[in-house]
Design an enzyme around this catalytic site. Structure first.
Site, PDB file in Angstrom:
ATOM      1  N   LYS A 107      43.386 -23.369  75.004  1.00  0.00           N
ATOM      2  CA  LYS A 107      44.338 -24.472  74.818  1.00  0.00           C
ATOM      3  C   LYS A 107      44.070 -25.539  75.856  1.00  0.00           C
ATOM      4  O   LYS A 107      43.582 -25.238  76.946  1.00  0.00           O
ATOM      5  CB  LYS A 107      45.776 -23.970  74.986  1.00  0.00           C
ATOM      6  N   GLY A 219      62.610 -29.783  64.720  1.00  0.00           N
ATOM      7  CA  GLY A 219      61.320 -30.448  64.955  1.00  0.00           C
ATOM      8  C   GLY A 219      60.841 -31.098  63.667  1.00  0.00           C
ATOM      9  O   GLY A 219      60.809 -30.459  62.616  1.00  0.00           O
ATOM     10  N   GLY A 221      57.895 -33.113  63.566  1.00  0.00           N
ATOM     11  CA  GLY A 221      56.537 -33.601  63.773  1.00  0.00           C
ATOM     12  C   GLY A 221      55.671 -33.102  62.627  1.00  0.00           C
ATOM     13  O   GLY A 221      56.159 -32.778  61.537  1.00  0.00           O
ATOM     14  N   ASN A 222      54.390 -33.035  62.906  1.00  0.00           N
ATOM     15  CA  ASN A 222      53.428 -32.641  61.898  1.00  0.00           C
ATOM     16  C   ASN A 222      53.762 -31.298  61.245  1.00  0.00           C
ATOM     17  O   ASN A 222      53.542 -31.090  60.065  1.00  0.00           O
ATOM     18  CB  ASN A 222      52.070 -32.536  62.601  1.00  0.00           C
ATOM     19  N   GLY A 224      56.944 -29.408  61.413  1.00  0.00           N
ATOM     20  CA  GLY A 224      58.270 -29.312  60.802  1.00  0.00           C
ATOM     21  C   GLY A 224      58.403 -30.143  59.538  1.00  0.00           C
ATOM     22  O   GLY A 224      58.974 -29.697  58.545  1.00  0.00           O
TER      23      GLY A 224
HETATM   24  N1  GLU Z   1      47.506 -26.438  67.677  1.00  0.00           N
HETATM   25  C1  GLU Z   1      47.499 -25.516  66.577  1.00  0.00           C
HETATM   26  C2  GLU Z   1      48.027 -24.172  67.015  1.00  0.00           C
HETATM   27  O1  GLU Z   1      48.712 -24.062  68.004  1.00  0.00           O
HETATM   28  C3  GLU Z   1      46.148 -25.439  65.896  1.00  0.00           C
HETATM   29  C4  GLU Z   1      45.026 -24.964  66.752  1.00  0.00           C
HETATM   30  C5  GLU Z   1      43.645 -25.100  66.113  1.00  0.00           C
HETATM   31  O2  GLU Z   1      43.562 -25.461  64.961  1.00  0.00           O
HETATM   32  O3  GLU Z   1      42.689 -24.826  66.829  1.00  0.00           O
HETATM   33  O4  GLU Z   1      47.854 -23.197  66.350  1.00  0.00           O
END
Ligand code: GLU
Length: 425
Positions: A107, A219, A221-222, A224
């Protein structure tokens, strides 16, 4: 939205320990899994539009890559901290493992308030992130994607910078890209789509009929907003929606598409409390995000940030089911309370896995240069979520544990096996 001092990395380690004890995991493997493999942290200097230069602390935490390249989003937010990113990286490892992807977990985060940035400042920050970490990124190394307050445009700048620095095209180095440069149409809505599939599975399990099933979503956003739309289209009654500034509730149902149009126009969902099209002609109540969590609905979907359901409010949760579309919305103490109250909680690693599954399909298509239709993506994505859902339910029943621990038992076992096969223990 409730902010809290609860450390998400401590929560993540507690969740891991519960599964490790049941699996009788050896001490060395547990030690490997309890810490990230690599942590990168740097200040990125960004030239601002006023000519000044500001530094933004930027992080990439690579938790584990026993199953394949590191994978996980990058968030831009003032709330980012090293322990938050460590937790999110670990959760990515379990998520990719649980649904059977050939990826590890990572992350990224930048401590900044992207809402205060101009478009050009955001571009310089995105390019700066890649300049800083370029040698650790790549289709076979670590593949970032969007997360909180990042999007396809940011992935496009990042990919462009990456390709400039490395001197070759590598669309599989980032997922969640715009379609024009190797993204896939179904990626943006994939987390919401997978979340709707998870809701349908749990509804089937509990014999809830869509029409009479009420849903509250925290939420917009993308994640919710697409979940709200897919569930509305599938006949569920979406009765409450929120953004970071407030929520609206109407027991006879809201129209998510109209709510989105109104939010774009007014900036806040709480301003959409009396719009015929949003609330089917009657007035909605304006409530707080905390009140939304405690509504007497069938399905509660936290789709924003960590630490929303804690020991403080878990006893007041009235939903039959919690489906975690955010990462880490429920603390370990709250997990226990929900389980005692017989509230079924579909964990984040399963419920929001649609996003990274969509990313996986994008990466596969980038690798072989051939693209599928959105319907094909949806069909394959549903299959993976449903198969993981059934395995998690069976595992939880086998060990008389909640679904989170069931999911951990499956995910941790797969990663631990890969570590052993590689000779890591
Ligand atoms: N940010 C999204 C998650 O937390 C997608 C992560 C990704 O596609 O690598 O699962």
């Amino acid at each position: 939205m409730a902010t809290s001092a609860i450390n998400p990395f401590e929560s993540a380690k507690k969740q891991l320990k519960i599964a490790a004890d049941i699996l009788n995991l050896d001490k060395k493997t547990l030690a490997i899994l309890s810490q990230p493999k690599r942590e990168l942290s740097d200040d990125i200097p960004v030239r601002m539009d006023d000519g000044s230069t500001q530094n933004f602390n930027s992080l990439r935490v690579q938790h584990n890559d026993a199953l394949g390249p590191f994978k996980g989003g990058i968030r831009f937010s003032p709330q980012v901290s090293i322990d938050e990113v460590r937790a999110l990286a670990m959760w990515m490892t379990w998520k990719t493992s649980l649904v059977g992807l050939p990826f590890g977990g990572a992350k990224g985060g930048v401590i900044c308030d992207p809402k205060k940035f101009s478009k050009r400042e955001l571009e310089r920050l995105s390019r700066g992130y890649v300049q800083q970490f370029v040698e650790y990124i790549g289709p076979d190394k670590d593949i970032p994607a969007p997360d909180v307050y990042t999007n396809a445009q940011i992935m496009a700048w990042m990919l462009d910078e990456y390709e400039k620095l490395t001197g070759h095209h590598a669309p599989g180095a980032f997922t969640g890209k715009p379609v024009e440069i190797g993204g896939i149409g179904a990626r943006e809505s994939a987390t919401g789509y997978g979340g709707a599939v998870a809701v349908q599975q749990v509804a089937k399990l509990l014999k809830l009929k869509p029409k009479s099933t009420t849903v509250a979503i925290q939420g917009f956003g993308n994640v919710g907003h697409y979940a709200a739309q897919f569930l509305h289209d599938a006949g569920y009654k979406v009765v409450a929606l929120s953004d970071s500034q407030g929520a609206i509730y109407n027991k006879s149902g809201l129209n998510p598409a109209a709510a989105m149009t109104c939010k774009i126009e007014k900036g806040k969902i709480a301003e959409c409390y009396y719009r015929g099209s949003v609330v089917n002609g009657s007035k909605a109540d304006v409530i707080t995000n905390d009140e939304l969590l405690e509504l007497g609905v069938d399905v509660l979907i936290p789709a924003a940030l960590e630490n929303q359901i804690t020991a403080k409010n878990a006893n007041s949760i009235k939903a039959k089911v919690v489906v975690e579309l955010a990462n880490g919305p429920t603390t370990p103490d709250a997990d226990k309370i929900l389980y005692e109250k017989k509230i079924v909680a579909v964990p984040d690693t399963l419920a929001n896995s649609g996003g990274v599954i969509g990313s996986y399909f994008e990466w596969v298509q980038n690798n072989y240069g051939y693209y599928w239709t959105d319907d094909e993506v949806h069909e394959r994505l549903s299959k993976l979520v449903i198969s993981a859902f059934n395995k998690v339910v069976a595992k939880s029943e086998e060990h008389s544990v909640n679904m989170r621990t069931g999911a951990y038992l499956l995910a941790v076992h797969r990663v631990a096996n890969a570590i052993e096969l590689r000779g890591g223990v």
